[in-house]
Write a protein that holds these residues in place. Structure first.
Motif, short mmCIF file in Angstrom:
data_model
loop_
_atom_site.label_atom_id
_atom_site.label_comp_id
_atom_site.label_asym_id
_atom_site.label_seq_id
_atom_site.Cartn_x
_atom_site.Cartn_y
_atom_site.Cartn_z
N THR A 270 50.09 29.96 29.56
CA THR A 270 49.11 31.04 29.37
C THR A 270 47.91 30.73 30.26
O THR A 270 47.32 29.65 30.15
CB THR A 270 48.67 31.12 27.90
N PRO A 271 47.55 31.64 31.16
CA PRO A 271 46.46 31.34 32.10
C PRO A 271 45.09 31.36 31.45
O PRO A 271 44.85 32.06 30.47
CB PRO A 271 46.58 32.46 33.14
N ASN A 272 44.20 30.57 32.01
CA ASN A 272 42.79 30.55 31.66
C ASN A 272 42.00 31.17 32.80
O ASN A 272 42.45 31.13 33.95
CB ASN A 272 42.30 29.12 31.42
N PRO A 273 40.83 31.73 32.52
CA PRO A 273 40.02 32.30 33.61
C PRO A 273 39.80 31.27 34.72
O PRO A 273 39.50 30.11 34.46
CB PRO A 273 38.70 32.65 32.92
N GLY A 274 40.02 31.71 35.95
CA GLY A 274 39.86 30.83 37.12
C GLY A 274 41.13 30.15 37.58
O GLY A 274 41.17 29.62 38.68
N ASP A 275 42.19 30.13 36.73
CA ASP A 275 43.47 29.54 37.15
C ASP A 275 44.05 30.34 38.30
O ASP A 275 43.88 31.56 38.37
CB ASP A 275 44.49 29.55 36.00
N GLY B 150 50.07 41.79 34.71
CA GLY B 150 51.11 41.52 35.70
C GLY B 150 51.26 40.07 36.07
O GLY B 150 51.98 39.75 37.02
N VAL B 151 50.63 39.16 35.35
CA VAL B 151 50.75 37.74 35.66
C VAL B 151 52.16 37.27 35.30
O VAL B 151 52.63 37.47 34.19
CB VAL B 151 49.69 36.91 34.89
N THR B 152 52.83 36.66 36.29
CA THR B 152 54.20 36.19 36.06
C THR B 152 54.30 34.67 36.06
O THR B 152 55.37 34.13 35.82
CB THR B 152 55.17 36.75 37.12
N GLY B 153 53.20 33.97 36.34
CA GLY B 153 53.23 32.52 36.32
C GLY B 153 51.92 31.92 36.75
O GLY B 153 51.11 32.57 37.41
N VAL B 154 51.70 30.67 36.36
CA VAL B 154 50.49 29.93 36.66
C VAL B 154 50.84 28.79 37.61
O VAL B 154 51.85 28.12 37.44
CB VAL B 154 49.84 29.37 35.37
N VAL B 155 49.99 28.57 38.63
CA VAL B 155 50.19 27.44 39.53
C VAL B 155 49.91 26.16 38.74
O VAL B 155 48.81 25.97 38.23
CB VAL B 155 49.25 27.52 40.75
N ILE C 67 50.29 33.90 39.79
CA ILE C 67 51.08 34.85 40.56
C ILE C 67 51.02 36.17 39.81
O ILE C 67 51.29 36.23 38.61
CB ILE C 67 52.55 34.38 40.69
N VAL C 68 50.63 37.23 40.51
CA VAL C 68 50.53 38.56 39.92
C VAL C 68 51.58 39.44 40.59
O VAL C 68 51.68 39.48 41.82
CB VAL C 68 49.11 39.15 40.15
N GLN C 69 52.37 40.11 39.77
CA GLN C 69 53.45 40.98 40.26
C GLN C 69 53.11 42.43 39.96
O GLN C 69 52.72 42.77 38.85
CB GLN C 69 54.75 40.61 39.55
N ASN C 70 53.24 43.29 40.97
CA ASN C 70 53.16 44.73 40.73
C ASN C 70 54.39 45.37 41.37
O ASN C 70 55.28 44.66 41.84
CB ASN C 70 51.85 45.35 41.23
N ARG C 71 54.47 46.65 41.42
CA ARG C 71 55.67 47.31 41.97
C ARG C 71 55.92 46.97 43.43
O ARG C 71 57.05 46.88 43.87
CB ARG C 71 55.56 48.82 41.82
N GLN C 72 54.85 46.84 44.21
CA GLN C 72 55.01 46.63 45.65
C GLN C 72 55.23 45.17 46.05
O GLN C 72 55.97 44.89 46.97
CB GLN C 72 53.79 47.16 46.42
N ASN C 73 54.53 44.25 45.40
CA ASN C 73 54.60 42.87 45.87
C ASN C 73 54.21 41.86 44.80
O ASN C 73 53.83 42.21 43.70
CB ASN C 73 53.73 42.67 47.11
N ARG C 74 54.29 40.62 45.19
CA ARG C 74 53.86 39.49 44.38
C ARG C 74 52.76 38.81 45.18
O ARG C 74 52.91 38.59 46.38
CB ARG C 74 55.03 38.54 44.19
N ARG C 75 51.65 38.46 44.53
CA ARG C 75 50.54 37.84 45.26
C ARG C 75 49.91 36.75 44.41
O ARG C 75 50.01 36.75 43.19
CB ARG C 75 49.50 38.87 45.67
#
Length: 158
Positions: free
Chosen positions: A45-50, A70-75, A53-61
């Motif tokens: 579960t991400p914390n502010p500032g982490d 849209g968060v799919t994972g934390v570094v 990876i954010v996923q939307n229909r067009q891309n992952r960033r």
């Protein structure tokens, strides 16, 4: 922007849903650099500032977490690969593992300019002191790391 690698993790301590991405931007310098391989954990579960990876229909960033959807994972780890003169590379965690194996815990340091120092006893000396092992990116430093790798192995530490 980050691109997903085909790399899968074969580590019993990390579940298979983890994945790597390679950073393709300088947007997050100096914390993360272009070319860093980022280990992503979808279960955290991400914390502010982490970094996330954010996923939307067009891309992952890659982005900093500020409550967006849209968060799919934390570094959870960044592996920086250090290039050397002949085009090969040792990840920094492997460099540290090799220096630790060869010189002992606490007996080496890497400064912000990439100079590597070891605390050792040189020939014709009677007292240990800090000596320059080499500079990251220099061919002679790579040769010294190759010697340590041949003696102690170059597997990434667990």
């Amino acid at each position: 922007m980050a691109t997903e690698d085909a790399t899968t993790i074969q580590d019993k301590n990390r579940p298979s849903e983890h994945f790597f991405v390679t950073l393709q931007t300088d947007e997050f310098t100096p914390e993360l650099l272009r070319g860093d391989r980022l280990l992503i954990d979808p279960s955290i579960t991400p914390n502010p500032g982490d970094f996330v990876i954010v996923q939307n229909r067009q891309n992952r960033r890659l982005d900093r977490y500020e409550g967006q959807a849209g968060v799919t994972g934390v570094v959870c780890e960044a592996v920086r690969t250090v290039p050397y003169g002949n085009g090969t590379a040792y990840p920094t965690n492997v460099i540290r593992a090799l220096l630790k194996a060869g010189h002992g815990e606490g007996n080496f340091r890497i400064d912000e300019d990439g100079a590597i120092y070891v605390f050792t006893l040189n020939v014709n000396e009677t007292v240990q002191r800090w000596h320059l092992f080499g500079d990251i990116g220099a061919a002679d430093t790579e040769l010294r790391l190759d010697v340590l790798a041949a003696e102690f192995g170059e597997e990434e530490p667990a």
